[in-house]
Each structure stands twice: as C-alpha cells, then as structure tokens.
Design a protein around this motif. Structure first.
Motif, PDB file in Angstrom:
ATOM      1  N   ILE A 149       0.859  -1.322  -0.023  1.00 43.67           N
ATOM      2  CA  ILE A 149       0.159  -0.178  -0.010  1.00 43.67           C
ATOM      3  C   ILE A 149       0.771   1.225   0.109  1.00 43.67           C
ATOM      4  O   ILE A 149       1.758   1.581   0.992  1.00 43.67           O
ATOM      5  CB  ILE A 149      -0.897   0.176   1.286  1.00 43.67           C
ATOM      6  N   SER A 150       0.871   2.122  -1.031  1.00 37.10           N
ATOM      7  CA  SER A 150       1.549   3.428  -0.999  1.00 37.10           C
ATOM      8  C   SER A 150       0.753   4.425  -0.376  1.00 37.10           C
ATOM      9  O   SER A 150       1.236   5.367   0.110  1.00 37.10           O
ATOM     10  CB  SER A 150       1.829   3.786  -2.325  1.00 37.10           C
ATOM     11  N   ARG A 151      -0.476   4.261  -0.562  1.00 37.73           N
ATOM     12  CA  ARG A 151      -1.357   5.535   0.024  1.00 37.73           C
ATOM     13  C   ARG A 151      -2.900   4.875   0.141  1.00 37.73           C
ATOM     14  O   ARG A 151      -3.508   4.190  -0.770  1.00 37.73           O
ATOM     15  CB  ARG A 151      -1.375   6.884  -0.487  1.00 37.73           C
ATOM     16  N   VAL A 152      -3.661   5.569   0.834  1.00 33.51           N
ATOM     17  CA  VAL A 152      -5.139   5.070   0.952  1.00 33.51           C
ATOM     18  C   VAL A 152      -6.233   6.757   0.795  1.00 33.51           C
ATOM     19  O   VAL A 152      -5.440   7.552   1.583  1.00 33.51           O
ATOM     20  CB  VAL A 152      -5.466   4.540   2.175  1.00 33.51           C
TER      21      VAL A 152
ATOM     22  N   PRO B  33       2.209   0.580  -4.917  1.00 31.15           N
ATOM     23  CA  PRO B  33       3.441   1.481  -5.445  1.00 31.15           C
ATOM     24  C   PRO B  33       3.257   1.566  -7.057  1.00 31.15           C
ATOM     25  O   PRO B  33       4.046   2.582  -7.344  1.00 31.15           O
ATOM     26  CB  PRO B  33       4.412   0.490  -5.067  1.00 31.15           C
ATOM     27  N   LEU B  34       2.635   0.885  -7.853  1.00 33.25           N
ATOM     28  CA  LEU B  34       2.583   1.180  -9.160  1.00 33.25           C
ATOM     29  C   LEU B  34       1.464   2.046  -9.818  1.00 33.25           C
ATOM     30  O   LEU B  34       1.241   2.269 -10.893  1.00 33.25           O
ATOM     31  CB  LEU B  34       2.157  -0.484  -9.924  1.00 33.25           C
ATOM     32  N   ARG B  35       0.761   2.581  -8.612  1.00 33.97           N
ATOM     33  CA  ARG B  35      -0.180   3.767  -8.712  1.00 33.97           C
ATOM     34  C   ARG B  35      -1.666   3.072  -9.402  1.00 33.97           C
ATOM     35  O   ARG B  35      -2.432   3.744  -9.533  1.00 33.97           O
ATOM     36  CB  ARG B  35       0.026   4.826  -9.520  1.00 33.97           C
ATOM     37  N   THR B  36      -1.703   1.684  -9.260  1.00 40.74           N
ATOM     38  CA  THR B  36      -3.046   1.278  -9.444  1.00 40.74           C
ATOM     39  C   THR B  36      -3.901   1.007  -8.161  1.00 40.74           C
ATOM     40  O   THR B  36      -3.177   1.075  -7.088  1.00 40.74           O
ATOM     41  CB  THR B  36      -2.974  -0.259 -10.235  1.00 40.74           C
ATOM     42  N   SER B  37      -5.270   1.001  -8.029  1.00 38.88           N
ATOM     43  CA  SER B  37      -5.915   1.147  -6.942  1.00 38.88           C
ATOM     44  C   SER B  37      -6.963   0.177  -7.140  1.00 38.88           C
ATOM     45  O   SER B  37      -7.457  -0.351  -8.171  1.00 38.88           O
ATOM     46  CB  SER B  37      -6.384   2.583  -6.762  1.00 38.88           C
ATOM     47  N   VAL B  38      -7.557  -0.204  -5.787  1.00 41.00           N
ATOM     48  CA  VAL B  38      -8.854  -0.994  -5.714  1.00 41.00           C
ATOM     49  C   VAL B  38      -9.737  -0.449  -4.692  1.00 41.00           C
ATOM     50  O   VAL B  38      -9.302   0.487  -3.849  1.00 41.00           O
ATOM     51  CB  VAL B  38      -8.504  -2.314  -5.138  1.00 41.00           C
TER      52      VAL B  38
END
Length: 131
Positions: free
Chosen positions: A34-37, A55-60
């Motif tokens: 997790i890089s951010r929430v 970290p790859l800037r994809t999100s769920v």
C-alpha cells in the motif's frame, strides 16, 4: 470460494496495532503493498469507503463492513476486477506480551492464494516494526 487464515505475533502493543488498523492513513506505514489510501473518513467505521493504491499507482476500491473497538475486530471488502475479497482482521494481546493479529481472507481461490504472501508480510510488519 476459498478461505485462508493467517496469524502474526510481535512486540508492538495491542493499542498501537489497533490504531494502525483503524486509521487508513497509517496503512502504508506497515503494509508494503500500500502506497496510500483515500478514504471517506479518517477512521474506519461501517460504511466507510475508499481506494487503496499500490506502489505502481493502481488502485482497488474498498468498503468497511464492520468494526468493533471492544473486541478489536474489523472486516472489509476489496473489489478486484469482477471479484471480491472479504477480509476480517483481529488484534489480541499475545501470551508473552506484544500482540497477535489475525487475518481471514475469503474469495476466488487464485486471488486469495496470490494475495496471501503479501498479506502475511504486512501483518508481520504490523506487529513488529516501530513507526
């Protein structure tokens, strides 16, 4: 549907571990995936929604289903493509001090089994690293 349960024990005190769980802004402190929430509230509660970024800037997207401060338990769902992972976490004092935390992951077998090593690393860091 596959369900897998993971556990980790470490020296960090239960109050601190619980605080790391209930504040989404803290998740990246101990979870390397997790890089951010982004969340609709600074503290988890039933109905809080948001997105978890890697970290790859994809999100769920996620939604919190339930939280109990009294028992230090919470659950949430994460949507990954057309499937969902259901995750339940708990925090208990360890017998010799520190904390034991657990995670139950339920969902599509390849997703559960693929996520398990990252999840285990994260909960180990949750109870062992000082922030």
């Amino acid at each position: 549907m596959t369900t897998l349960t993971l556990h980790a024990t470490g020296p960090i005190e239960p109050d601190e571990v619980w605080d790391r769980f209930v504040r989404p802004a803290r998740w990246s402190e101990w979870s390397p995936q997790i890089s951010r929430v982004q969340a609709t509230a600074p503290r988890i509660a039933p109905g809080v929604t948001g997105r978890v970024y890697d970290p790859l800037r994809t999100s769920v997207p996620f939604v919190v289903d339930g939280v109990s401060d009294a028992t230090r338990w919470w659950s949430w769902q994460v949507t990954v493509g057309p499937t969902r992972l259901r995750l339940a976490h708990w925090v208990k004092p360890a017998p010799d001090g520190g904390t034991t935390t657990g995670l139950r992951i339920s969902g599509f077998a390849p997703l559960v089994l693929g996520y398990a090593p990252l999840a285990l690393l994260a909960i180990k860091r949750l109870v062992t690293i000082a922030t």
